[in-house]
Scaffold this active site. Sequence first.
Site, short mmCIF file in Angstrom:
data_model
loop_
_atom_site.label_atom_id
_atom_site.label_comp_id
_atom_site.label_asym_id
_atom_site.label_seq_id
_atom_site.Cartn_x
_atom_site.Cartn_y
_atom_site.Cartn_z
N GLU A 42 42.56 56.95 51.68
CA GLU A 42 43.87 56.32 52.39
C GLU A 42 44.60 57.18 53.34
O GLU A 42 44.93 57.24 54.41
CB GLU A 42 44.04 55.07 51.86
CG GLU A 42 45.37 54.12 52.97
CD GLU A 42 46.01 53.89 51.34
OE1 GLU A 42 47.41 53.80 52.00
OE2 GLU A 42 45.56 53.61 50.44
N ASP A 46 45.09 57.45 57.10
CA ASP A 46 46.32 57.26 57.55
C ASP A 46 46.46 58.02 58.97
O ASP A 46 47.43 58.45 59.84
CB ASP A 46 47.39 56.88 56.47
CG ASP A 46 48.31 56.74 57.17
OD1 ASP A 46 48.49 55.49 57.85
OD2 ASP A 46 49.60 57.91 56.80
N ASP A 111 44.57 48.83 54.11
CA ASP A 111 44.26 50.23 53.38
C ASP A 111 42.51 51.15 53.41
O ASP A 111 42.66 51.88 53.48
CB ASP A 111 44.51 50.83 51.72
CG ASP A 111 45.89 50.12 51.99
OD1 ASP A 111 46.91 50.79 52.74
OD2 ASP A 111 45.79 49.38 50.73
N GLU A 114 41.33 51.85 56.87
CA GLU A 114 42.89 53.94 56.81
C GLU A 114 41.27 54.84 55.88
O GLU A 114 41.11 55.83 56.00
CB GLU A 114 43.25 53.64 56.53
CG GLU A 114 44.74 53.41 57.68
CD GLU A 114 45.85 53.62 57.06
OE1 GLU A 114 46.80 53.44 57.75
OE2 GLU A 114 47.05 54.04 55.54
#
Length: 228
Positions: A42, A46, A111, A114
């Site tokens: 994640e 991101d 989450d 990502e």
Amino acid sequence: MFLKSLFGYAPNHLNLYETALIHKSASKLDSQKNLVNNERLEYLGDAILGSVIAEFLYNRFPNQDEGFLTQMRSKLVNRAFLTELTYQIGLNNYIKSNTNNTAENSHIYGDAFEALIGALYLDKGYKRTREFIIKKLLANYVNLSEVQHTNTNFKSQLIEWSQKNKKEINFETTEHLSGDNRNPSFITVITTDGQPIGQGEGSSKKESQQNASKQALEHLKATEPGSF
């Protein structure tokens, strides 16, 4: 196979994608007794997603300033938007979690999305990941004109309402710790004229205030529609 239909090609390292779909509440132990979940992926996803979106917007809107580009990027990478996207592509059906925490639940799907981007980057590289985000996701699931004219900053909208109507509003935020003290959640209550008009929970103070502001705006639009 879901991943092949989503990407248009088969993954090379399936274990990366399996890990991307494991929320920390459903962590499992590997052969070395280490916890396996999607938090690291994640983190990586991101950064990759933010980079691709930033470049895309820079090229898509050559005459817009930094403030506009920042707001658009924020709208395209916020948790609510990513959660909606997760449902649109069907990723929500494959995520593993074991939590009843409201604040955590609000993040699980975004989450995982990502983390999926992080897994794709490690498996196929930046070029393939960039193509997937721009040509598959943005092109097929995102209406940029609609995003451009949508204001998702509920707190700022509420403050504008209070100034317009000469009303004082108060935000009271309290922190609540989980059993292991590792994952705090925040609850914000908004009042005006001594009366509560909105309450929201989030994994950060900012998120809880945004959620409370959204509820407050919905309450005010229903009870005082003439004030908008």
